[in-house]
Design a protein around this motif. Structure first.
Motif, PDB file in Angstrom:
ATOM      1  N   ARG A 227      -5.650  38.218 -65.524  1.00 54.26           N
ATOM      2  CA  ARG A 227      -6.633  38.511 -64.480  1.00 54.26           C
ATOM      3  C   ARG A 227      -7.002  39.991 -64.426  1.00 54.26           C
ATOM      4  O   ARG A 227      -7.762  40.412 -63.558  1.00 54.26           O
ATOM      5  CB  ARG A 227      -6.147  38.060 -63.106  1.00 54.26           C
ATOM      6  N   ARG A 228      -6.462  40.773 -65.352  1.00 56.00           N
ATOM      7  CA  ARG A 228      -6.731  42.219 -65.323  1.00 56.00           C
ATOM      8  C   ARG A 228      -7.829  42.600 -66.300  1.00 56.00           C
ATOM      9  O   ARG A 228      -7.803  42.234 -67.483  1.00 56.00           O
ATOM     10  CB  ARG A 228      -5.464  43.009 -65.651  1.00 56.00           C
ATOM     11  N   GLU A 248      -8.681  51.893 -64.980  1.00 59.61           N
ATOM     12  CA  GLU A 248      -9.689  51.037 -64.366  1.00 59.61           C
ATOM     13  C   GLU A 248     -11.008  51.083 -65.129  1.00 59.61           C
ATOM     14  O   GLU A 248     -11.336  52.092 -65.763  1.00 59.61           O
ATOM     15  CB  GLU A 248      -9.980  51.465 -62.923  1.00 59.61           C
ATOM     16  N   ARG A 495     -12.874  47.056 -54.935  1.00 60.87           N
ATOM     17  CA  ARG A 495     -12.301  46.236 -55.988  1.00 60.87           C
ATOM     18  C   ARG A 495     -13.040  44.896 -56.064  1.00 60.87           C
ATOM     19  O   ARG A 495     -13.379  44.308 -55.026  1.00 60.87           O
ATOM     20  CB  ARG A 495     -10.824  45.973 -55.733  1.00 60.87           C
ATOM     21  N   ASP A 500      -8.079  42.277 -61.284  1.00 62.99           N
ATOM     22  CA  ASP A 500      -7.481  43.603 -61.114  1.00 62.99           C
ATOM     23  C   ASP A 500      -8.139  44.577 -62.085  1.00 62.99           C
ATOM     24  O   ASP A 500      -8.712  44.192 -63.110  1.00 62.99           O
ATOM     25  CB  ASP A 500      -5.968  43.553 -61.390  1.00 62.99           C
ATOM     26  N   GLY A 501      -8.014  45.864 -61.766  1.00 57.48           N
ATOM     27  CA  GLY A 501      -8.473  46.901 -62.675  1.00 57.48           C
ATOM     28  C   GLY A 501      -9.975  47.031 -62.790  1.00 57.48           C
ATOM     29  O   GLY A 501     -10.465  47.653 -63.737  1.00 57.48           O
ATOM     30  N   ARG A 503     -13.630  47.810 -60.504  1.00 57.67           N
ATOM     31  CA  ARG A 503     -14.327  48.158 -59.258  1.00 57.67           C
ATOM     32  C   ARG A 503     -15.821  48.270 -59.525  1.00 57.67           C
ATOM     33  O   ARG A 503     -16.271  48.386 -60.661  1.00 57.67           O
ATOM     34  CB  ARG A 503     -13.837  49.482 -58.685  1.00 57.67           C
ATOM     35  N   ALA A 542      -3.309  50.918 -58.995  1.00 56.27           N
ATOM     36  CA  ALA A 542      -4.021  50.682 -60.263  1.00 56.27           C
ATOM     37  C   ALA A 542      -5.148  51.657 -60.451  1.00 56.27           C
ATOM     38  O   ALA A 542      -5.743  52.126 -59.511  1.00 56.27           O
ATOM     39  CB  ALA A 542      -4.574  49.260 -60.273  1.00 56.27           C
TER      40      ALA A 542
END
Length: 542
Positions: A227-228, A248, A495, A500-501, A503, A542
């Protein structure tokens, strides 16, 4: 290649992010821009806006789908595809919006980090305002902001006096204590040259060894491990390249390209993703929704006094204006299209100003529909008064046209889909007619050219509004941040929900459109975003 932060888009937001994030020399920043360099003479020349309006070398040149609210017409939406993004090709009007706009952001996010006080601090940090410091103005920042009053045309002064006669008071500073009133617009120029986000932020950042900028590099997809989000896939010169983000990936590609890239990566409406064979990563129908824009309408007047048409229409005057600009950085080429304007209430029942007014001293009624040749305007003296709703209620959306990353999305503006917006515009055009009938302007106006005096009844005025309304080029809101996961795309920390990671920090993150031009608010949001990102990093996030 690896970088700590990958910023997708070198527009108004991406340039600010690159500068702020790279201020920590230990962090490597990679900026990926689909467009090319910003060295064109017409980018640095303020009135070059008109030359770049349809120039596909610096412009995405989007077309909307047929819009029922404007009689099924399609709209043209220019957006910058060049270093500096739309700040390199826009009309440069600097408006911060008003405190109520950002209190609405705070309400949507349930966070004071996006309230008026926080926004005011961000504005003060980026600008260098010739009018001096105040709660909403700063000195010593990267963006010079100066009033057009010094170059005021006599019609501009008459316009402000006319506004006072119908109850719109003079306002020396739309970015001061109050927005309501009539006055001169402020623009971002220095010594007669445009200061874009690239000039103000990206060029200084590029002098640092920890910043890399890739031009003419289209991001085709986002990379994920579980999911990252771990990086991006880029098409550059026909070759596919992959870049990894240690911390990120930050999308700053704008209100059109950012949601498109999320949708291409399976973050959006699941049904749409499946229809194009895109694996579903996050089912969120709000991606591409909540599309907001300022839409407007111009009334055109033949003038008894010379306007800038006479400065730029005859070939010998154009040549003289060019020589004057090269020699002094002054004259018509150093000006914005919009010299003066107003923020006003379309009727006494409105609790706050709900309309913006632009005085334009150049007209191009005789121009071809696919050009905006401000350096070859109408051969007779004329000016325009342009209106736009500043907090419209209508909402549109954009969706993928297919799985090809080079294909533009389908844009559905849904102009006037909320009747309240049409009611406001009808009130406003009636007030505009009153304005033109005041002594200061009636002495100048020879006749109303469009829509013309024969258009009088409410039904005729509404028909004209629907026939001639166009975008004012301020799309936003298509990846809105919010506290409620059921009606937002981003968290209050920007985010992307569900991964994740990753934006978003550009106009697509706006929960609601702000009252006025968007360029300064976009840079402000990016400054706040950088502060949030760096704060999270310092806390070990993160």
């Amino acid at each position: 290649m690896e970088a700590d932060y990958i910023v997708v888009g070198a527009g108004s937001a991406g340039c600010v992010l690159a500068d702020r994030l790279s201020s920590d020399r230990q962090s490597r920043v990679l900026v990926v821009e689909a467009g090319g360099d910003d060295s064109s003479f017409w980018i640095t020349t303020p009135i070059g806006y008109g030359k770049l309006f349809f120039d596909r070398s610096v412009n995405w040149a989007y077309r909307t789908e047929a819009d029922p609210g404007v009689n099924g017409q399609t709209g043209y939406w220019p957006r910058g595809k060049v270093l500096g993004g739309s700040s390199s090709i826009n009309a440069m009007v600097c408006i911060r919006g008003r405190a109520e706009d950002y209190e609405d952001w705070a309400l949507a996010t349930k966070s004071k980090d996006w309230g008026a006080d926080a926004m005011a601090r961000a504005f003060r940090s980026i600008d260098d305002c010739a009018e001096g410091e105040s709660d909403w103005r700063g000195r010593g920042g990267a963006v010079p902001i100066r009033s057009m009053e010094a170059e005021a045309h006599p019609i501009s002064q008459s316009f402000i006096r006319a506004c006072a006669e119908i109850g719109i008071p003079p306002n020396p500073d739309f970015n001061g204590e109050r927005q309501e009133g009539a006055g001169f617009y402020q623009i971002n120029t220095r010594k007669g040259k445009r200061v874009s986000a690239a000039t103000a932020f990206l060029r200084p950042a590029m002098q640092r060894p920890n910043v890399t900028v890739l031009k003419k590099a289209l991001v085709k997809a986002l990379l994920f491990e579980g999911r990252r989000c771990t990086g991006v896939v880029i098409d550059r010169n026909g070759r596919e390249e992959r870049y990894v983000a240690r911390r990120e990936v930050i999308l700053a590609a704008g209100a059109i390209e950012t949601p498109k890239l999320l949708q291409l990566s399976g973050i959006g409406d699941a049904e749409q993703s499946r229809a194009f064979g895109i694996p579903v990563r996050v089912d969120n129908r709000h991606v591409g929704g909540n599309l907001q824009d300022h839409f407007g309408l111009n009334y055109f007047y033949r003038s008894r006094l010379p306007t800038l048409n006479q400065e730029l229409s005859p070939w010998h005057r154009r040549i003289w204006s060019g020589i004057r600009y090269l020699a002094t950085r002054g004259g018509p080429l150093a000006m914005s299209v919009n010299q003066a304007g107003a923020f006003f209430r379309s009727s006494a029942k409105r609790p706050l100003p709900n309309m913006q007014l632009y005085l334009q001293l150049i007209t191009t009624l005789e121009a071809q529909s696919d050009r905006r040749p401000l350096l070859a305007p109408d051969p007779y003296p004329a000016f325009a008064l342009g209106l736009s709703n500043i907090r419209p209620k209508s909402r549109g959306r954009l969706v993928l046209a297919g799985a090809d990353p080079r294909a533009a999305p389908k844009i559905y503006p849904n102009t006037y889909s909320d009747d309240a917006d049409l009611e406001e515009m009808l009130e406003a055009v009636k007030l505009l007619r009153r304005l033109a009938d005041t002594a200061p302007l009636s002495e100048i106006v020879e006749r109303e050219v469009l829509p013309g005096p024969s258009v009088r009844s409410d039904s005729e005025l509404v028909s004209d509004i629907r026939a001639r309304s166009r975008t004012v080029f301020h799309p936003c809101g298509t990846c809105a941040m919010g506290a409620d996961p059921d009606n937002s795309v981003l968290t209050p920390q920007l985010r992307v929900r569900g991964v994740d990671g990753l934006r978003v920090a550009d106009a697509s993150a706006f929960p609601n459109i702000v009252s006025g031009n968007l360029n300064l608010p976009v840079m402000m949001l990016a400054m706040r975003a950088a502060d949030i990102i760096l704060s999270d990093r310092n806390r070990g996030g993160a």
